[in-house]
Design a protein around this motif. Structure first.
Motif, PDB file in Angstrom:
ATOM      1  N   HIS A 117      30.681  50.472  37.522  1.00  0.00           N
ATOM      2  CA  HIS A 117      30.285  49.068  37.398  1.00  0.00           C
ATOM      3  C   HIS A 117      31.550  48.216  37.486  1.00  0.00           C
ATOM      4  N   HIS A 118      31.503  47.185  38.333  1.00  0.00           N
ATOM      5  CA  HIS A 118      32.689  46.351  38.536  1.00  0.00           C
ATOM      6  C   HIS A 118      33.263  45.826  37.206  1.00  0.00           C
ATOM      7  N   LEU A 119      32.382  45.439  36.300  1.00  0.00           N
ATOM      8  CA  LEU A 119      32.858  44.878  35.025  1.00  0.00           C
ATOM      9  C   LEU A 119      33.405  45.948  34.091  1.00  0.00           C
ATOM     10  N   GLY A 121      35.178  48.260  35.235  1.00  0.00           N
ATOM     11  CA  GLY A 121      36.535  48.277  35.781  1.00  0.00           C
ATOM     12  C   GLY A 121      37.397  47.213  35.107  1.00  0.00           C
ATOM     13  N   HIS A 122      36.900  45.969  35.081  1.00  0.00           N
ATOM     14  CA  HIS A 122      37.667  44.900  34.413  1.00  0.00           C
ATOM     15  C   HIS A 122      37.933  45.259  32.954  1.00  0.00           C
ATOM     16  N   LEU A 123      36.916  45.810  32.266  1.00  0.00           N
ATOM     17  CA  LEU A 123      37.096  46.174  30.852  1.00  0.00           C
ATOM     18  C   LEU A 123      38.223  47.198  30.680  1.00  0.00           C
ATOM     19  N   GLY A 315      42.899  40.063  38.598  1.00  0.00           N
ATOM     20  CA  GLY A 315      41.965  39.910  39.706  1.00  0.00           C
ATOM     21  C   GLY A 315      41.460  41.275  40.166  1.00  0.00           C
ATOM     22  N   ASP A 316      40.593  41.271  41.161  1.00  0.00           N
ATOM     23  CA  ASP A 316      39.979  42.521  41.604  1.00  0.00           C
ATOM     24  C   ASP A 316      41.012  43.482  42.182  1.00  0.00           C
ATOM     25  N   ASN A 317      40.886  44.741  41.787  1.00  0.00           N
ATOM     26  CA  ASN A 317      41.798  45.789  42.251  1.00  0.00           C
ATOM     27  C   ASN A 317      41.090  47.129  42.088  1.00  0.00           C
TER      28      ASN A 317
HETATM   29 ZN    ZN Z   1      36.145  40.976  39.450  1.00  0.00          ZN
END
Ligand code: ZN
Ligand code: KG4
Length: 347
Positions: A117-119, A121-123, A315-317
């Protein structure tokens, strides 16, 4: 069974960044990001069809240096323990490019593929901070409150551990980054607006104009930013565009303060409600200088442990996607893959 850190290769293509990374545990060996900002800038936002096409073009160029790094460590694709890819939420055409490439890589060497899940990833992005005193291999997600502030989201999440997420507050309309981007568009400042408004606001007076704060119901931890955008638009209709650099800076600082006041106050309430003493701030807007300052203040007022990712991982990575998979691998959670543009974090 061993406790060694897994070697993970991850891809991310959910929005307008094509990214690939190689991570051992939470140690980043390679992280490549191709941004499409210039392609979408003239439209003032991401154009889905263009995004998909550019992910196709950018994928091999971001993967190549990551594979070169693998070779430098005298390893081959078959030495990768698991592959990982963002499987949602995001633009469906964009997601599919990364997912299909990752499927091909994993199938070629018969290794597991984690859909992330993209989020999530952020977490996990706070774990990417280099820390000399800590054994990076044993890093994990300690229970904490997370504020996710990105281009697509504004969320307060009660994190109990890897895969254990409860959303306790969310935006009912615009995301945080979206509010910044729309304000910048109204002010003719370019895309993405967040970093531009952040820079201008640093020289402005936050009390020059009074913009509304949407507190919603007394106990709600939800957010609403669309009224703020309307209020800026009305202000510009009435007064016209700011006449000089300092008037523009004042407007940006006042607008930004209205966002950050609400983020900080709702975060404070969420900390009291959950009892968490650890606070993480992640997502593209976690790069915001004013937010970082105010979070640090909040932390010292309440005796909190505060963490935010290094700027390059806000940011996204793909490194954050790899770390999420690494935690799942270590926790022995079974890999799943379920491409879903509307995937939710806590189902
Ligand atoms: Zn993002
Ligand atoms: O996390 P991210 O890269 O993509 C999403 O998953 O949405 O976040 C991008 C968002 C954009 O809206 C951008 O304007 C915002 O993050 N942003 C910022 C700053 N840097 C990026 N917003 C405020 N201040 C910044 N310094």
């Amino acid at each position: 069974v061993t406790n060694r850190a897994p070697l993970i290769l991850a891809l991310e293509s959910s929005c307008d960044e094509t990214a690939a990374a190689l991570v051992e545990g939470s140690r980043v060996l390679a992280s490549e990001i191709a941004s499409q900002i210039e392609i979408h800038a003239r439209f003032g936002g991401v154009v889905p069809e263009l995004a998909s096409r550019h992910h196709l073009d950018a994928l091999i160029p971001v993967l190549k240096p990551v594979l070169d790094e693998l070779a430098k460590h005298e390893k081959k694709l078959a030495d990768i323990d698991a592959f990982a890819v963002t499987h949602g939420p995001g633009l469906v055409g964009a997601l599919l490019i990364g997912v299909q490439a990752a499927r091909g890589l994993a199938a070629a060497v018969g290794k597991p593929l984690y859909g992330i899940h993209h989020l999530e990833g952020h977490l996990c992005s706070t774990l990417l901070a280099p820390d000399e005193n800590e054994n990076t291999h044993s890093k994990s997600l300690s229970p904490h409150l997370a504020l996710i502030a990105s281009g697509g989201h504004a969320l307060l999440v009660d994190v109990q551990g890897v895969g254990k997420y409860t959303i306790i507050g969310q935006s009912r309309d615009d995301a945080v980054g979206e509010a910044y981007d729309k304000a910048a568009k109204l002010l003719g400042l370019g895309y993405p607006g967040g970093p531009i408004v952040d820079r201008l606001a640093a020289h402005g007076r936050a009390d020059a104009h009074r913009f509304p704060r949407a507190w919603l119901e007394p106990h709600s931890l939800d957010f609403s930013f669309s009224g703020l955008k309307t209020s800026l638009s009305l202000h510009l209709n009435r007064n016209g565009q700011p006449q000089d650099r300092s008037a523009l800076a004042d407007l940006c600082a006042s607008f930004q303060e209205a966002i950050i006041d609400v983020l900080i106050e709702k975060t404070r309430r969420a900390l009291l409600q959950t009892g968490h003493k650890r606070l993480h701030v992640v997502g593209g807007v976690a790069a915001n200088s004013r937010l970082r300052t105010k979070i640090t203040e909040l932390g010292s007022q309440h005796g909190l442990i505060v963490a935010a990712p290094p700027l390059r991982y806000c940011g996204d990575n793909a490194a954050m996607i790899a770390v999420a998979a690494s935690l799942r691998w270590t926790a022995k959670l079974a890999p799943t893959l379920d491409v879903d543009p509307g995937l939710s974090l806590d189902d």
